[in-house]
Design a protein around this motif. Structure first.
Motif, PDB file in Angstrom:
ATOM      1  N   ALA A 129      18.168 -94.018  27.011  1.00  0.00           N
ATOM      2  CA  ALA A 129      19.500 -94.147  26.429  1.00  0.00           C
ATOM      3  C   ALA A 129      19.409 -95.131  25.271  1.00  0.00           C
ATOM      4  CB  ALA A 129      20.477 -94.665  27.479  1.00  0.00           C
ATOM      5  N   PRO A 130      20.283 -94.966  24.265  1.00  0.00           N
ATOM      6  CA  PRO A 130      20.287 -95.952  23.186  1.00  0.00           C
ATOM      7  C   PRO A 130      20.618 -97.324  23.751  1.00  0.00           C
ATOM      8  CG  PRO A 130      22.174 -94.471  23.002  1.00  0.00           C
ATOM      9  CD  PRO A 130      21.317 -93.964  24.109  1.00  0.00           C
TER      10      PRO A 130
ATOM     11  N   CYS B 249      26.927 -94.178  14.800  1.00  0.00           N
ATOM     12  CA  CYS B 249      27.539 -93.325  15.816  1.00  0.00           C
ATOM     13  C   CYS B 249      26.451 -92.391  16.329  1.00  0.00           C
ATOM     14  CB  CYS B 249      28.671 -92.504  15.220  1.00  0.00           C
ATOM     15  SG  CYS B 249      29.906 -93.577  14.486  1.00  0.00           S
ATOM     16  N   LEU B 250      26.299 -92.343  17.639  1.00  0.00           N
ATOM     17  CA  LEU B 250      25.272 -91.504  18.267  1.00  0.00           C
ATOM     18  C   LEU B 250      25.950 -90.520  19.204  1.00  0.00           C
ATOM     19  CD1 LEU B 250      22.596 -94.180  19.254  1.00  0.00           C
ATOM     20  CD2 LEU B 250      22.577 -92.671  17.268  1.00  0.00           C
ATOM     21  N   ASP B 251      25.313 -89.367  19.349  1.00  0.00           N
ATOM     22  CA  ASP B 251      25.915 -88.278  20.106  1.00  0.00           C
ATOM     23  C   ASP B 251      24.754 -87.480  20.710  1.00  0.00           C
ATOM     24  OD1 ASP B 251      26.882 -85.681  20.594  1.00  0.00           O
ATOM     25  OD2 ASP B 251      27.799 -85.461  18.628  1.00  0.00           O
ATOM     26  N   ASP B 252      24.791 -87.284  22.032  1.00  0.00           N
ATOM     27  CA  ASP B 252      23.731 -86.476  22.656  1.00  0.00           C
ATOM     28  C   ASP B 252      24.250 -85.089  23.030  1.00  0.00           C
ATOM     29  OD1 ASP B 252      25.298 -86.930  24.861  1.00  0.00           O
ATOM     30  OD2 ASP B 252      23.844 -88.166  25.925  1.00  0.00           O
ATOM     31  N   GLY B 253      25.394 -84.735  22.474  1.00  0.00           N
ATOM     32  CA  GLY B 253      25.969 -83.419  22.768  1.00  0.00           C
ATOM     33  C   GLY B 253      27.004 -83.509  23.871  1.00  0.00           C
TER      34      GLY B 253
ATOM     35  N   PHE C  61      27.892 -98.200  17.794  1.00  0.00           N
ATOM     36  CA  PHE C  61      27.330 -99.544  17.745  1.00  0.00           C
ATOM     37  C   PHE C  61      27.595-100.126  16.364  1.00  0.00           C
ATOM     38  CE2 PHE C  61      24.729 -97.113  20.700  1.00  0.00           C
ATOM     39  CZ  PHE C  61      24.621 -97.968  21.785  1.00  0.00           C
ATOM     40  N   LYS C  62      27.697-101.451  16.315  1.00  0.00           N
ATOM     41  CA  LYS C  62      27.774-102.114  15.016  1.00  0.00           C
ATOM     42  C   LYS C  62      26.605-103.094  14.926  1.00  0.00           C
ATOM     43  CE  LYS C  62      30.820-104.355  11.789  1.00  0.00           C
ATOM     44  NZ  LYS C  62      32.131-104.894  11.491  1.00  0.00           N
ATOM     45  N   LEU C  63      25.826-102.948  13.880  1.00  0.00           N
ATOM     46  CA  LEU C  63      24.749-103.919  13.645  1.00  0.00           C
ATOM     47  C   LEU C  63      25.218-104.855  12.549  1.00  0.00           C
ATOM     48  CD1 LEU C  63      21.596-101.603  13.848  1.00  0.00           C
ATOM     49  CD2 LEU C  63      22.406-103.256  15.547  1.00  0.00           C
TER      50      LEU C  63
ATOM     51  N   ALA D 248      19.067-105.400  17.476  1.00  0.00           N
ATOM     52  CA  ALA D 248      18.479-104.156  16.983  1.00  0.00           C
ATOM     53  C   ALA D 248      18.873-103.048  17.939  1.00  0.00           C
ATOM     54  CB  ALA D 248      16.960-104.276  16.937  1.00  0.00           C
ATOM     55  N   LEU D 249      18.966-101.841  17.402  1.00  0.00           N
ATOM     56  CA  LEU D 249      19.336-100.698  18.233  1.00  0.00           C
ATOM     57  C   LEU D 249      18.118 -99.808  18.452  1.00  0.00           C
ATOM     58  CD1 LEU D 249      21.612 -99.107  19.655  1.00  0.00           C
ATOM     59  CD2 LEU D 249      21.974 -97.906  17.483  1.00  0.00           C
TER      60      LEU D 249
END
Ligand code: T46
Length: 137
Positions: free
Chosen positions: A7-8, A73-77, A83-85, A91-92
């Protein structure tokens, strides 16, 4: 590749601080468990720009903002993550298989990416419908 995470995940970058400034350290094994084969960075980003809009099939990435800030912005479907860096202490970690969009870049933002492989266009999925098909197959 040995995959410790799927997972992220936000990771803390150890920083050595003294009166002359700060030194951030990203070390193989202690922070990430993939070998870095490529480093690239995005800079001079015009206001309002978006980057990304693709997924990687096999690439692992560690992303951070040594200067400025931006959102990822992340999306696995199925699930969506934002997340904000915004500092050099975070770090992501992005595993393979996530559609990503980078936006809301501040002025002077720099996005640094440590990647597990060299550039290979065949690792990209740049069409969202194809991405959903690939995720569900
Ligand atoms: C990612 C986000 C955060 C190269 O020639 N070598 C490279 O190593 C890379 C990464 C790109 N390129 C070329 C390919 C395109 O002609 O640079 C041009 C821009 O690449 P792209 O449209 O993929 O740029 P972004 O900012 O949308 O995406 C990049 C990375 O490709 C991607 O891995 O996660 O940054």
């Amino acid at each position: 590749m040995i995959a410790k995470h799927s997972a992220p995940m936000l990771l803390s970058i150890p920083n050595v601080r003294n009166e002359m400034g700060s030194l951030g350290v990203i070390e193989f094994k202690s922070l990430i468990d993939f070998e870095v084969k490529r480093t690239y960075f995005i800079h001079s980003i015009p206001e309002g720009s978006e980057r990304g809009s693709h997924a990687h099939k096999a690439l692992w990435q560690l992303m951070f903002a040594p200067s400025g800030a931006f959102k990822i912005c992340l999306d696995d479907g199925v699930s969506f993550y934002e997340f904000k860096l915004e500092n050099a202490s975070q770090a992501l970690l992005i595993p393979p298989g996530y559609w990503r969009t980078l936006r809301d870049f501040s002025s002077h933002a720099v996005c640094v990416v440590l990647a597990s492989d060299v550039y290979d266009e065949s690792d990209y999925i740049r069409n969202y419908d194809e991405f959903l098909k690939w995720r569900s197959s």
